[in-house]
Design a protein around this motif. Structure first.
Motif, PDB file in Angstrom:
ATOM      1  N   LEU A  11     -56.766 -30.457  33.373  1.00  0.00           N
ATOM      2  CA  LEU A  11     -57.353 -31.633  33.801  1.00  0.00           C
ATOM      3  C   LEU A  11     -56.646 -32.844  33.292  1.00  0.00           C
ATOM      4  CD1 LEU A  11     -60.101 -32.928  34.680  1.00  0.00           C
ATOM      5  CD2 LEU A  11     -60.867 -32.781  32.249  1.00  0.00           C
ATOM      6  N   LEU A  12     -56.669 -33.803  34.140  1.00  0.00           N
ATOM      7  CA  LEU A  12     -55.951 -35.205  34.034  1.00  0.00           C
ATOM      8  C   LEU A  12     -56.903 -36.274  34.227  1.00  0.00           C
ATOM      9  CD1 LEU A  12     -53.011 -36.746  33.672  1.00  0.00           C
ATOM     10  CD2 LEU A  12     -52.892 -36.690  35.930  1.00  0.00           C
ATOM     11  N   LEU A  13     -57.199 -37.051  32.945  1.00  0.00           N
ATOM     12  CA  LEU A  13     -58.130 -37.975  33.186  1.00  0.00           C
ATOM     13  C   LEU A  13     -57.164 -39.486  33.192  1.00  0.00           C
ATOM     14  CD1 LEU A  13     -60.421 -36.912  30.599  1.00  0.00           C
ATOM     15  CD2 LEU A  13     -60.820 -36.803  32.787  1.00  0.00           C
ATOM     16  N   ILE A  14     -57.432 -40.202  34.107  1.00  0.00           N
ATOM     17  CA  ILE A  14     -56.711 -41.712  34.235  1.00  0.00           C
ATOM     18  C   ILE A  14     -57.724 -42.566  34.250  1.00  0.00           C
ATOM     19  CG2 ILE A  14     -54.666 -40.691  35.516  1.00  0.00           C
ATOM     20  CD1 ILE A  14     -55.730 -41.898  38.078  1.00  0.00           C
ATOM     21  N   GLU A  15     -57.175 -43.765  33.695  1.00  0.00           N
ATOM     22  CA  GLU A  15     -58.131 -44.873  33.920  1.00  0.00           C
ATOM     23  C   GLU A  15     -57.194 -46.050  34.692  1.00  0.00           C
ATOM     24  OE1 GLU A  15     -60.445 -47.652  30.771  1.00  0.00           O
ATOM     25  OE2 GLU A  15     -58.314 -47.197  30.015  1.00  0.00           O
ATOM     26  N   ILE A  16     -57.888 -46.818  35.651  1.00  0.00           N
ATOM     27  CA  ILE A  16     -57.137 -47.733  36.513  1.00  0.00           C
ATOM     28  C   ILE A  16     -57.658 -48.799  36.187  1.00  0.00           C
ATOM     29  CG2 ILE A  16     -56.509 -48.426  38.871  1.00  0.00           C
ATOM     30  CD1 ILE A  16     -56.724 -45.372  39.738  1.00  0.00           C
ATOM     31  N   ASP A  17     -57.043 -49.966  35.711  1.00  0.00           N
ATOM     32  CA  ASP A  17     -57.589 -51.070  35.096  1.00  0.00           C
ATOM     33  C   ASP A  17     -57.700 -52.284  36.408  1.00  0.00           C
ATOM     34  OD1 ASP A  17     -57.710 -50.308  32.600  1.00  0.00           O
ATOM     35  OD2 ASP A  17     -55.719 -51.215  31.878  1.00  0.00           O
ATOM     36  N   GLU A  18     -58.206 -51.816  37.559  1.00  0.00           N
ATOM     37  CA  GLU A  18     -58.251 -52.903  38.751  1.00  0.00           C
ATOM     38  C   GLU A  18     -58.969 -52.048  39.748  1.00  0.00           C
ATOM     39  OE1 GLU A  18     -58.423 -56.116  40.082  1.00  0.00           O
ATOM     40  OE2 GLU A  18     -56.850 -56.095  38.518  1.00  0.00           O
ATOM     41  N   ASN A  19     -59.605 -52.566  40.460  1.00  0.00           N
ATOM     42  CA  ASN A  19     -60.333 -52.283  41.707  1.00  0.00           C
ATOM     43  C   ASN A  19     -59.202 -51.415  42.800  1.00  0.00           C
ATOM     44  OD1 ASN A  19     -62.770 -52.938  40.951  1.00  0.00           O
ATOM     45  ND2 ASN A  19     -62.502 -54.992  41.966  1.00  0.00           N
ATOM     46  N   ILE A  20     -59.758 -50.531  43.190  1.00  0.00           N
ATOM     47  CA  ILE A  20     -58.819 -49.967  44.435  1.00  0.00           C
ATOM     48  C   ILE A  20     -59.151 -50.747  45.674  1.00  0.00           C
ATOM     49  CG2 ILE A  20     -58.323 -47.624  45.670  1.00  0.00           C
ATOM     50  CD1 ILE A  20     -59.513 -46.517  43.223  1.00  0.00           C
ATOM     51  N   THR A  21     -57.945 -51.076  46.397  1.00  0.00           N
ATOM     52  CA  THR A  21     -58.096 -51.949  47.577  1.00  0.00           C
ATOM     53  C   THR A  21     -56.929 -51.405  48.349  1.00  0.00           C
ATOM     54  OG1 THR A  21     -56.622 -54.001  46.736  1.00  0.00           O
ATOM     55  CG2 THR A  21     -58.888 -53.955  46.313  1.00  0.00           C
ATOM     56  N   PHE A  22     -56.846 -52.083  49.718  1.00  0.00           N
ATOM     57  CA  PHE A  22     -55.731 -51.782  50.485  1.00  0.00           C
ATOM     58  C   PHE A  22     -54.472 -52.410  50.144  1.00  0.00           C
ATOM     59  CE2 PHE A  22     -56.981 -56.250  51.361  1.00  0.00           C
ATOM     60  CZ  PHE A  22     -55.475 -56.574  51.896  1.00  0.00           C
ATOM     61  N   ALA A  23     -54.403 -53.459  49.194  1.00  0.00           N
ATOM     62  CA  ALA A  23     -53.290 -54.063  48.516  1.00  0.00           C
ATOM     63  C   ALA A  23     -52.525 -53.236  47.451  1.00  0.00           C
ATOM     64  CB  ALA A  23     -53.565 -55.386  48.023  1.00  0.00           C
ATOM     65  N   ASN A  24     -53.298 -52.055  46.935  1.00  0.00           N
ATOM     66  CA  ASN A  24     -52.692 -51.385  45.755  1.00  0.00           C
ATOM     67  C   ASN A  24     -52.771 -50.006  46.055  1.00  0.00           C
ATOM     68  OD1 ASN A  24     -55.492 -50.758  45.119  1.00  0.00           O
ATOM     69  ND2 ASN A  24     -55.402 -52.446  43.480  1.00  0.00           N
ATOM     70  N   ILE A  25     -53.433 -49.330  46.864  1.00  0.00           N
ATOM     71  CA  ILE A  25     -53.471 -47.990  47.300  1.00  0.00           C
ATOM     72  C   ILE A  25     -52.255 -47.246  47.242  1.00  0.00           C
ATOM     73  CG2 ILE A  25     -53.799 -47.892  49.682  1.00  0.00           C
ATOM     74  CD1 ILE A  25     -55.736 -45.798  47.123  1.00  0.00           C
ATOM     75  N   ASN A  26     -51.164 -48.125  47.951  1.00  0.00           N
ATOM     76  CA  ASN A  26     -49.870 -47.179  48.112  1.00  0.00           C
ATOM     77  C   ASN A  26     -49.333 -47.060  46.746  1.00  0.00           C
ATOM     78  OD1 ASN A  26     -49.890 -46.533  50.725  1.00  0.00           O
ATOM     79  ND2 ASN A  26     -49.062 -48.598  51.333  1.00  0.00           N
ATOM     80  N   TYR A  27     -49.183 -48.109  45.840  1.00  0.00           N
ATOM     81  CA  TYR A  27     -48.831 -48.053  44.653  1.00  0.00           C
ATOM     82  C   TYR A  27     -49.245 -46.894  43.724  1.00  0.00           C
ATOM     83  CZ  TYR A  27     -47.830 -49.409  39.876  1.00  0.00           C
ATOM     84  OH  TYR A  27     -47.525 -49.429  38.458  1.00  0.00           O
ATOM     85  N   MET A  28     -50.708 -46.939  43.757  1.00  0.00           N
ATOM     86  CA  MET A  28     -51.428 -46.047  42.812  1.00  0.00           C
ATOM     87  C   MET A  28     -51.148 -44.606  43.423  1.00  0.00           C
ATOM     88  SD  MET A  28     -55.324 -47.525  41.747  1.00  0.00           S
ATOM     89  CE  MET A  28     -55.441 -48.470  43.280  1.00  0.00           C
ATOM     90  N   SER A  29     -51.160 -44.469  44.749  1.00  0.00           N
ATOM     91  CA  SER A  29     -50.926 -42.907  45.147  1.00  0.00           C
ATOM     92  C   SER A  29     -49.375 -42.547  44.500  1.00  0.00           C
ATOM     93  CB  SER A  29     -50.736 -42.914  46.635  1.00  0.00           C
ATOM     94  OG  SER A  29     -52.010 -43.356  47.385  1.00  0.00           O
ATOM     95  N   ARG A  30     -48.504 -43.606  44.600  1.00  0.00           N
ATOM     96  CA  ARG A  30     -47.013 -42.961  44.301  1.00  0.00           C
ATOM     97  C   ARG A  30     -47.126 -42.784  42.662  1.00  0.00           C
ATOM     98  NH1 ARG A  30     -45.468 -47.485  47.180  1.00  0.00           N
ATOM     99  NH2 ARG A  30     -45.193 -48.740  45.363  1.00  0.00           N
ATOM    100  N   VAL A  31     -47.875 -43.536  41.811  1.00  0.00           N
ATOM    101  CA  VAL A  31     -47.930 -43.365  40.481  1.00  0.00           C
ATOM    102  C   VAL A  31     -48.471 -41.963  40.025  1.00  0.00           C
ATOM    103  CG1 VAL A  31     -48.812 -44.396  38.420  1.00  0.00           C
ATOM    104  CG2 VAL A  31     -47.853 -45.900  39.820  1.00  0.00           C
ATOM    105  N   ILE A  32     -49.668 -41.990  40.723  1.00  0.00           N
ATOM    106  CA  ILE A  32     -50.365 -40.605  40.503  1.00  0.00           C
ATOM    107  C   ILE A  32     -49.830 -39.322  40.847  1.00  0.00           C
ATOM    108  CG2 ILE A  32     -52.720 -39.568  40.790  1.00  0.00           C
ATOM    109  CD1 ILE A  32     -53.947 -42.459  40.792  1.00  0.00           C
TER     110      ILE A  32
END
Length: 56
Positions: free
Chosen positions: A35-56
């Motif tokens: 199990l991997l638990l993550i915390e994202i310190d911002e809302n998920i929007t079109f402006a950050n979804i590509n970045y978050m996909s790469r990091v995760i």
């Protein structure tokens, strides 16, 4: 805009004998192999979804 497009993402774990979850780099916490638990310190929007996909 930079913070929104590249938010802080932390892997978190459970502090023993509590219901609190914290960053594994800053606290001694319980984690699980399957199990991997993550915390994202911002809302998920079109402006950050590509970045978050790469990091995760």
């Amino acid at each position: 805009m930079r913070r929104t497009s590249k938010p802080h993402i932390a892997v978190i774990g459970k502090i023993h004998d509590t219901d609190h979850f914290r960053n594994i780099k800053r606290h001694k916490v319980q984690t699980w192999e399957d199990l991997l638990l993550i915390e994202i310190d911002e809302n998920i929007t079109f402006a950050n979804i590509n970045y978050m996909s790469r990091v995760i």
